[in-house]
Write a protein that holds these residues in place. Structure first.
Motif, PDB file in Angstrom:
ATOM      1  N   ALA A  48      13.754   3.047   1.364  1.00  0.00           N
ATOM      2  CA  ALA A  48      13.854   2.781   2.802  1.00  0.00           C
ATOM      3  C   ALA A  48      14.170   4.062   3.567  1.00  0.00           C
ATOM      4  N   LYS A  49      15.015   4.921   3.002  1.00  0.00           N
ATOM      5  CA  LYS A  49      15.344   6.184   3.670  1.00  0.00           C
ATOM      6  C   LYS A  49      14.101   7.048   3.849  1.00  0.00           C
ATOM      7  N   VAL A  50      13.221   7.059   2.844  1.00  0.00           N
ATOM      8  CA  VAL A  50      11.970   7.821   2.961  1.00  0.00           C
ATOM      9  C   VAL A  50      11.084   7.210   4.046  1.00  0.00           C
ATOM     10  N   MET A  51      11.006   5.886   4.083  1.00  0.00           N
ATOM     11  CA  MET A  51      10.216   5.212   5.108  1.00  0.00           C
ATOM     12  C   MET A  51      10.750   5.539   6.507  1.00  0.00           C
ATOM     13  N   ILE A  52      12.057   5.455   6.668  1.00  0.00           N
ATOM     14  CA  ILE A  52      12.668   5.693   7.977  1.00  0.00           C
ATOM     15  C   ILE A  52      12.463   7.151   8.405  1.00  0.00           C
ATOM     16  N   LYS A  53      12.646   8.074   7.483  1.00  0.00           N
ATOM     17  CA  LYS A  53      12.433   9.488   7.792  1.00  0.00           C
ATOM     18  C   LYS A  53      10.986   9.720   8.209  1.00  0.00           C
ATOM     19  N   SER A  54      10.050   9.144   7.470  1.00  0.00           N
ATOM     20  CA  SER A  54       8.632   9.320   7.781  1.00  0.00           C
ATOM     21  C   SER A  54       8.302   8.736   9.143  1.00  0.00           C
ATOM     22  N   TYR A  55       8.833   7.553   9.410  1.00  0.00           N
ATOM     23  CA  TYR A  55       8.592   6.903  10.702  1.00  0.00           C
ATOM     24  C   TYR A  55       9.111   7.783  11.843  1.00  0.00           C
ATOM     25  N   ASN A  56      10.285   8.338  11.675  1.00  0.00           N
ATOM     26  CA  ASN A  56      10.874   9.169  12.725  1.00  0.00           C
ATOM     27  C   ASN A  56      10.128  10.486  12.899  1.00  0.00           C
ATOM     28  N   LEU A  57       9.368  10.891  11.891  1.00  0.00           N
ATOM     29  CA  LEU A  57       8.527  12.080  11.996  1.00  0.00           C
ATOM     30  C   LEU A  57       7.185  11.777  12.658  1.00  0.00           C
ATOM     31  N   GLY A  58       6.920  10.496  12.903  1.00  0.00           N
ATOM     32  CA  GLY A  58       5.680  10.116  13.575  1.00  0.00           C
ATOM     33  C   GLY A  58       4.704   9.327  12.731  1.00  0.00           C
ATOM     34  N   VAL A  59       5.100   8.971  11.502  1.00  0.00           N
ATOM     35  CA  VAL A  59       4.218   8.212  10.610  1.00  0.00           C
ATOM     36  C   VAL A  59       4.468   6.727  10.850  1.00  0.00           C
ATOM     37  N   LYS A  60       3.522   6.073  11.481  1.00  0.00           N
ATOM     38  CA  LYS A  60       3.723   4.692  11.914  1.00  0.00           C
ATOM     39  C   LYS A  60       3.073   3.661  10.999  1.00  0.00           C
ATOM     40  N   GLY A  61       2.420   4.117   9.916  1.00  0.00           N
ATOM     41  CA  GLY A  61       1.781   3.189   8.994  1.00  0.00           C
ATOM     42  C   GLY A  61       2.178   3.455   7.561  1.00  0.00           C
ATOM     43  N   ILE A  62       2.031   2.428   6.727  1.00  0.00           N
ATOM     44  CA  ILE A  62       2.366   2.557   5.310  1.00  0.00           C
ATOM     45  C   ILE A  62       1.240   1.970   4.471  1.00  0.00           C
ATOM     46  N   GLN A  63       0.839   2.719   3.437  1.00  0.00           N
ATOM     47  CA  GLN A  63      -0.154   2.218   2.492  1.00  0.00           C
ATOM     48  C   GLN A  63       0.637   1.511   1.399  1.00  0.00           C
ATOM     49  N   LEU A  64       0.804   0.224   1.574  1.00  0.00           N
ATOM     50  CA  LEU A  64       1.784  -0.554   0.823  1.00  0.00           C
ATOM     51  C   LEU A  64       1.211  -1.108  -0.474  1.00  0.00           C
ATOM     52  N   ILE A  65       1.895  -0.814  -1.587  1.00  0.00           N
ATOM     53  CA  ILE A  65       1.636  -1.493  -2.856  1.00  0.00           C
ATOM     54  C   ILE A  65       2.772  -2.501  -2.988  1.00  0.00           C
ATOM     55  N   PRO A  66       2.490  -3.807  -2.880  1.00  0.00           N
ATOM     56  CA  PRO A  66       3.541  -4.794  -2.591  1.00  0.00           C
ATOM     57  C   PRO A  66       4.382  -5.258  -3.777  1.00  0.00           C
ATOM     58  N   HIS A  67       4.966  -4.303  -4.503  1.00  0.00           N
ATOM     59  CA  HIS A  67       5.960  -4.656  -5.504  1.00  0.00           C
ATOM     60  C   HIS A  67       7.229  -5.126  -4.790  1.00  0.00           C
ATOM     61  N   ASP A  68       7.975  -6.011  -5.417  1.00  0.00           N
ATOM     62  CA  ASP A  68       9.142  -6.608  -4.762  1.00  0.00           C
ATOM     63  C   ASP A  68      10.137  -5.571  -4.238  1.00  0.00           C
ATOM     64  N   PRO A  69      10.523  -4.550  -5.023  1.00  0.00           N
ATOM     65  CA  PRO A  69      11.487  -3.584  -4.492  1.00  0.00           C
ATOM     66  C   PRO A  69      10.953  -2.802  -3.295  1.00  0.00           C
ATOM     67  N   VAL A  70       9.638  -2.552  -3.268  1.00  0.00           N
ATOM     68  CA  VAL A  70       9.044  -1.825  -2.144  1.00  0.00           C
ATOM     69  C   VAL A  70       9.058  -2.704  -0.893  1.00  0.00           C
ATOM     70  N   ILE A  71       8.790  -3.992  -1.080  1.00  0.00           N
ATOM     71  CA  ILE A  71       8.872  -4.931   0.040  1.00  0.00           C
ATOM     72  C   ILE A  71      10.312  -5.007   0.558  1.00  0.00           C
ATOM     73  N   GLU A  72      11.269  -5.030  -0.347  1.00  0.00           N
ATOM     74  CA  GLU A  72      12.673  -5.046   0.067  1.00  0.00           C
ATOM     75  C   GLU A  72      13.002  -3.805   0.893  1.00  0.00           C
ATOM     76  N   ALA A  73      12.521  -2.660   0.425  1.00  0.00           N
ATOM     77  CA  ALA A  73      12.750  -1.416   1.159  1.00  0.00           C
ATOM     78  C   ALA A  73      12.104  -1.459   2.542  1.00  0.00           C
ATOM     79  N   LEU A  74      10.903  -2.019   2.622  1.00  0.00           N
ATOM     80  CA  LEU A  74      10.217  -2.116   3.912  1.00  0.00           C
ATOM     81  C   LEU A  74      11.007  -2.971   4.886  1.00  0.00           C
ATOM     82  N   HIS A  75      11.575  -4.053   4.406  1.00  0.00           N
ATOM     83  CA  HIS A  75      12.385  -4.910   5.280  1.00  0.00           C
ATOM     84  C   HIS A  75      13.631  -4.173   5.763  1.00  0.00           C
TER      85      HIS A  75
END
Length: 249
Positions: A48-75
């Motif tokens: 989630a920290k990587v997602m948040i950092k990326s989002y704050n840098l201007g990355v507004k999309g994610i190429q999601l592989i929907p494993h449960d822990p990755v979904i948890e991080a996205l939430h």
């Protein structure tokens, strides 16, 4: 070069996506795959920290592989005010479950896994694409064999049934099927890809970390057929280095 959005089927799609293959410890990372499993996959907060950092840098999309822990991080990231647009891979072993989950997430696009795409079973692929269309998401394909599969796609009955095409592209030809073809075919790769006439998402741009962002992006900016890029990122520092340079192209 890759800032902003593309309009596809009335949807605004971010041109730069955070890739999630490091999060799941994908095998192409070699010895680092196990470290990624330990440090990221088993730790949704870290992802989630990587997602948040990326989002704050201007990355507004994610190429999601929907494993449960990755979904948890996205939430977790979403709860922190980082609502990333989802462009997702549908895993063959859990296809319907993934489609249902991704529909709930409002995924803008769903892409058929390369394990299915590269079989080039057009009836099977057509069924998968129809299932995606039924959700209202943009249908797409992913390949790990950009030469052989793309050449077959040009004469296939599914050519008009998908809109997005995710392919490995890097200067080294790493994780591409370059060795199958001679220099003439490789020289005409751009023409082959352009004939497919789809929105092209480049992946493996950093060649699983073999290439530096500077070298990788110098090559990327010469590729006029690339519409979007997905970068697999394993830390906030990597996100800072890679995305800040990418957005300066």
């Amino acid at each position: 070069m890759l800032e902003g959005y593309l309009k596809i089927f009335e949807k605004q799609i971010p041109r730069t996506l955070l890739g999630t293959s490091p999060f799941i410890g994908a095998a192409h990372f070699g010895h680092r795959a196990r470290l990624y499993l330990l440090d990221l996959y088993r730790n949704p907060e870290a992802m989630a920290k990587v997602m948040i950092k990326s989002y704050n840098l201007g990355v507004k999309g994610i190429q999601l592989i929907p494993h449960d822990p990755v979904i948890e991080a996205l939430h977790i990231a979403m709860d922190e005010g980082c609502p990333m647009d989802v462009i997702a891979t549908i895993r063959p072993e859990s296809e319907q479950e993934d489609i249902n989950l991704l529909s709930e997430l409002g995924a803008s696009a769903m892409l058929v896994d390369p394990e299915i795409t590269d079989q080039t079973d057009w009836n099977l692929i057509g069924e998968k694409l129809d299932n995606i269309k039924d959700t209202g998401s943009i249908p797409g394909l992913i390949t790990q064999f950009p030469f052989s599969t793309t050449l077959k796609l040009l004469d296939s009955p599914v050519l008009n049934d998908f809109k997005m095409y995710m392919v490995p592209v890097n200067r080294l030809g790493y994780l591409m099927d370059c060795d199958t073809y001679g220099p003439d075919e490789r020289a005409h790769f751009k023409e082959i890809i352009k004939k497919v006439d789809k929105t092209i998402i480049a992946m493996h741009v950093l060649a699983a970390g073999i290439m530096t962002p500077d070298n990788a992006f110098d090559y990327l900016k010469t590729l006029d057929f690339v519409d979007m890029v997905a970068l697999g990122i394993a830390s906030g520092a990597e996100a800072e280095e890679s995305f800040s340079k990418l957005f300066k192209l």
